[in-house]
Structure formats: C-alpha cells, structure tokens
Design a protein around this motif. Structure first.
Motif, mmCIF file in Angstrom:
data_model
loop_
_atom_site.group_PDB
_atom_site.id
_atom_site.type_symbol
_atom_site.label_atom_id
_atom_site.label_comp_id
_atom_site.label_asym_id
_atom_site.label_seq_id
_atom_site.Cartn_x
_atom_site.Cartn_y
_atom_site.Cartn_z
ATOM 1 N N TYR A 21 51.100 -37.134 109.772
ATOM 2 C CA TYR A 21 51.253 -37.986 110.946
ATOM 3 C C TYR A 21 50.325 -37.552 112.078
ATOM 4 C CZ TYR A 21 55.329 -40.026 108.745
ATOM 5 O OH TYR A 21 56.150 -40.694 107.871
ATOM 6 N N GLY A 22 49.933 -38.514 112.852
ATOM 7 C CA GLY A 22 49.240 -38.259 114.109
ATOM 8 C C GLY A 22 50.195 -38.524 115.253
ATOM 9 N N TYR A 23 49.921 -37.907 116.402
ATOM 10 C CA TYR A 23 50.775 -38.067 117.568
ATOM 11 C C TYR A 23 49.952 -38.535 118.770
ATOM 12 C CZ TYR A 23 54.281 -35.484 114.916
ATOM 13 O OH TYR A 23 55.174 -35.085 113.946
ATOM 14 N N ARG A 24 50.493 -39.498 119.481
ATOM 15 C CA ARG A 24 49.876 -40.019 120.704
ATOM 16 C C ARG A 24 50.811 -39.691 121.867
ATOM 17 N NH1 ARG A 24 46.327 -44.370 122.206
ATOM 18 N NH2 ARG A 24 46.952 -45.463 124.118
ATOM 19 N N VAL A 25 50.350 -38.838 122.761
ATOM 20 C CA VAL A 25 51.147 -38.403 123.912
ATOM 21 C C VAL A 25 50.638 -39.139 125.144
ATOM 22 C CG1 VAL A 25 51.859 -36.445 125.325
ATOM 23 C CG2 VAL A 25 51.457 -36.126 122.866
ATOM 24 N N THR A 26 51.504 -39.930 125.753
ATOM 25 C CA THR A 26 51.132 -40.721 126.923
ATOM 26 C C THR A 26 51.881 -40.224 128.145
ATOM 27 O OG1 THR A 26 50.767 -42.698 125.556
ATOM 28 C CG2 THR A 26 51.045 -43.037 127.920
ATOM 29 N N GLU A 27 51.138 -39.808 129.135
ATOM 30 C CA GLU A 27 51.706 -39.453 130.425
ATOM 31 C C GLU A 27 51.912 -40.746 131.209
ATOM 32 O OE1 GLU A 27 50.523 -36.476 134.116
ATOM 33 O OE2 GLU A 27 48.941 -37.602 133.089
ATOM 34 N N LEU A 28 53.129 -41.009 131.636
ATOM 35 C CA LEU A 28 53.412 -42.247 132.347
ATOM 36 C C LEU A 28 52.749 -42.230 133.725
ATOM 37 C CD1 LEU A 28 57.157 -42.832 131.380
ATOM 38 C CD2 LEU A 28 55.076 -43.485 130.160
ATOM 39 N N ASP A 29 52.382 -43.419 134.196
ATOM 40 C CA ASP A 29 51.739 -43.526 135.501
ATOM 41 C C ASP A 29 52.649 -42.984 136.594
ATOM 42 O OD1 ASP A 29 49.717 -44.763 134.147
ATOM 43 O OD2 ASP A 29 50.173 -46.784 134.876
ATOM 44 N N LYS A 30 52.024 -42.379 137.616
ATOM 45 C CA LYS A 30 52.774 -41.836 138.746
ATOM 46 C C LYS A 30 52.545 -42.706 139.977
ATOM 47 C CE LYS A 30 52.482 -37.059 137.151
ATOM 48 N NZ LYS A 30 52.032 -35.680 137.482
ATOM 49 N N PRO A 31 53.546 -42.793 140.851
ATOM 50 C CA PRO A 31 53.369 -43.611 142.070
ATOM 51 C C PRO A 31 52.198 -43.110 142.903
ATOM 52 C CG PRO A 31 55.667 -42.946 141.777
ATOM 53 C CD PRO A 31 54.870 -42.163 140.787
ATOM 54 N N GLY A 32 51.603 -44.020 143.647
ATOM 55 C CA GLY A 32 50.514 -43.633 144.542
ATOM 56 C C GLY A 32 51.023 -42.836 145.730
ATOM 57 N N ARG A 33 50.100 -42.368 146.559
ATOM 58 C CA ARG A 33 50.463 -41.576 147.732
ATOM 59 C C ARG A 33 51.086 -42.459 148.808
ATOM 60 N NH1 ARG A 33 48.129 -36.537 147.878
ATOM 61 N NH2 ARG A 33 46.524 -36.105 146.286
ATOM 62 N N LEU A 34 52.021 -41.876 149.535
ATOM 63 C CA LEU A 34 52.606 -42.587 150.670
ATOM 64 C C LEU A 34 51.593 -42.669 151.808
ATOM 65 C CD1 LEU A 34 56.197 -41.045 150.752
ATOM 66 C CD2 LEU A 34 55.642 -43.437 150.293
ATOM 67 N N ASP A 35 51.572 -43.808 152.465
ATOM 68 C CA ASP A 35 50.703 -44.023 153.620
ATOM 69 C C ASP A 35 51.486 -43.569 154.859
ATOM 70 O OD1 ASP A 35 49.244 -44.979 155.789
ATOM 71 O OD2 ASP A 35 48.652 -46.826 154.770
ATOM 72 N N PHE A 36 51.278 -42.300 155.244
ATOM 73 C CA PHE A 36 52.086 -41.720 156.319
ATOM 74 C C PHE A 36 51.810 -42.392 157.672
ATOM 75 C CE2 PHE A 36 51.644 -38.194 153.219
ATOM 76 C CZ PHE A 36 52.978 -38.094 152.876
ATOM 77 N N GLU A 37 50.590 -42.843 157.887
ATOM 78 C CA GLU A 37 50.270 -43.537 159.138
ATOM 79 C C GLU A 37 51.059 -44.836 159.236
ATOM 80 O OE1 GLU A 37 46.383 -45.432 161.455
ATOM 81 O OE2 GLU A 37 46.098 -44.062 159.753
#
Length: 310
Positions: free
Chosen positions: A145-161
């Motif tokens: 077998y082969g394995y595909r490891v997917t890192e899920l997308d992460k939220p973008g940075r907060l716009d502190f201004e």
C-alpha cells in the motif's frame, strides 16, 4: 513537517544503508512523529537520531515483506523502556496483527501502553481536525500500500487592525473567529470571513510501498508537495524491476511527473549500488524527467516546504 530517513536499502541491509524505515516528524503540528515501515535495525537507527520513541504516535506498514517490518517487535518492546506510555496505533495490511501479537506473545514481551492494530484494505484510514490519511493498493508481489498524508488547511491570520476598529478585544472571541464562527459585539455581528486572511493551504505527502508503475501510485501522489518513491534499479534493469515487481528511478520520475508532484525523493535502493557515485546515476536518470528530485540519505532531514517556501 519533516521526513527523517532511517533506512533506504532494498531487500537486505548493507554496510552503507539499513533497510526501509522513515519518520514523519510533526513536532510543531502534533508534538509527535509517525513511522512508515520498520525494517530490521530500525530501533538502532532511532537511537542514532533526534527522535524519541515516547513521541511515536502512529506506525504505517506498507506491506508484510521482512525488510519493511522485521524491526517491529523490538521497537514496540523498547518503546516501553524509553518512556512511551501513550497509546500507539499501528496500520497495515491483513496479517499484521497476527504477526505482531504472536511475536510479542511468544517472546513474552510486555508493553505498558495500549497497542491498537488497524488492518485495512485501502481508502480513508485516519482523519482528525488536522490530518487525513488515505491509502491505496499498489502493484507488488504481495499486497503493498501507499499512503497519502494530507494536512488540512488552516485558517488565515486575524486582521488585528480591523478587529480594533470593530471594537473586538483580545480574548476568547478571537478564538471563535479563528475557528470560523461569527460573534456578537455591542455594535453588531462580526463574521469570521471579514477579519480572517487567506487560509494557509495544507501540505500533502505521499509515501509509497514497493510497487511497479501503476495508476494508484499516480492518484495517491496527485499534486503532492513531496512524493517518496522506490527506485530499486537503474533503468537498464527495467525488465528485472518488472519481474521483481519494483520500479526504476526513471519510472519513479515518470510517476512524479504524471501526478504533478512538486518534489520527488528516491529511496529503496538495490544493494548493488554501494557508493555515492553509483547512486548518483539513479539521481541523474530521474532528473532528466523530473528535475526536482533528490536521493534519500539516512539520518538526514527533508523539510516538507509550503508553497510560499518553494
């Protein structure tokens, strides 16, 4: 995420290289590492590495040939003596649990942590809020077998201004917005999409077991940031590779190209290639087809770069 190779030889160990094993280090993402295959001598390689068995979370076995799993019983037993007391999950083909339980039982090896064995026949085999692991059957003499490891997308940075202008103060509300939730303030509703930047795209790593060239390998490696592929022989031995259900360096490069992978790492070299000059021939062949190729080297870290780092 980083790959750390502890065995890059095919079939049997040599004075230059050990048999197959590699670690996916995720200290920043999970404070742990995952192991892919565990050939004989892997626990000795771990001792020479920066890895700690107490941080080992999961083991993925590609197939049940000895050069990919003869190191399992010793490593599982040693983990108990090296501070490993958290549950360990072991994934692999049918027959893996019998092999592990029998080996530990007959040798009267006692482990002080929960060992969970999950045999599979491909498909989605693991998913949580940060990663997904999929598997598919390749083309080898036995089920591999082969394995595909997917890192899920992460939220973008907060716009502190923007948050300051909206009157949102630092605290738990920031966490809700980061999770994509809307919040209520004295001046109205604040939607996450209005204060979050572009999501950070997750990375994809594909690690294949022993295989001839096949469509499943291409599918698993589709758009991968990094593909680890066996390159047992030079292409002059393509017929030998086919007869033994393996791949050449050229065929590995063709798979990477067809899958539109970003980087290719070659491993699982025949013991006939003993020095850097001979291994360099494998690399040269692959780079003609897929320039962004490198050779796996034992005790060397390979960083899995994000798009903005390439």
């Amino acid at each position: 995420m980083e790959l750390y190779f502890m065995g890059t030889n095919a079939g049997v160990p040599s004075l230059q290289r050990n048999v197959t094993s590699l670690a996916l280090r995720m200290l920043e993402e999970r404070r742990s590492f995952w192991l892919f295959d565990c050939g004989e001598g892997t626990q000795h390689q771990v001792l020479r590495s920066p890895l700690k068995l107490s941080k080992l979370e999961k083991i993925f076995i590609t197939h049940l040939h000895g050069d990919h799993l003869f190191g399992l019983p010793g490593l599982l037993s040693s983990r108990s003596y090296q501070g490993g007391d958290t549950p360990l999950v072991l994934y692999g083909p049918k027959g893996l649990e019998q092999y592990v339980r029998m080996s530990l039982g007959i040798s009267e090896s006692h482990i002080n942590y929960e060992l969970i064995v999950k045999e599979h026949s491909g498909g989605l085999i693991f998913e949580d809020e940060t990663f997904r692991v999929e598997s598919a059957l390749l083309e080898h003499r036995i089920d591999s077998y082969g394995y595909r490891v997917t890192e899920l997308d992460k939220p973008g940075r907060l716009d502190f201004e923007a948050l300051t202008k909206l009157g949102v103060k630092p605290g738990p509300l920031y966490g809700k917005l980061k999770r994509g939730e809307s919040i209520e303030t004295g001046s109205g509703t604040v939607h996450a999409k209005d204060v979050l930047g572009v999501p950070k795209k997750g990375r994809i790593i594909t690690i294949l077991g022993d295989t001839r060239p096949c469509s499943a390998a291409i599918q698993l490696a589709k758009d991968a940031d990094l593909l680890v592929h066996e390159a047992t022989f030079l292409h002059e031995l393509a017929e030998t590779a086919y007869n033994y259900h393996h791949s050449t360096a050229v065929q590995a490069a063709q798979t990477a190209s067809a899958a539109h992978a970003k980087e290719l790492v070659l491993t699982h070299f025949s013991s006939r290639y003993k020095d850097d000059e001979q291994l360099g021939l494998l690399l040269d062949e692959a780079r003609v087809i897929f320039p962004n190729t490198r050779l796996a080297k034992e005790h060397e870290l390979v960083v899995v770069a994000r798009d903005e780092q390439l």
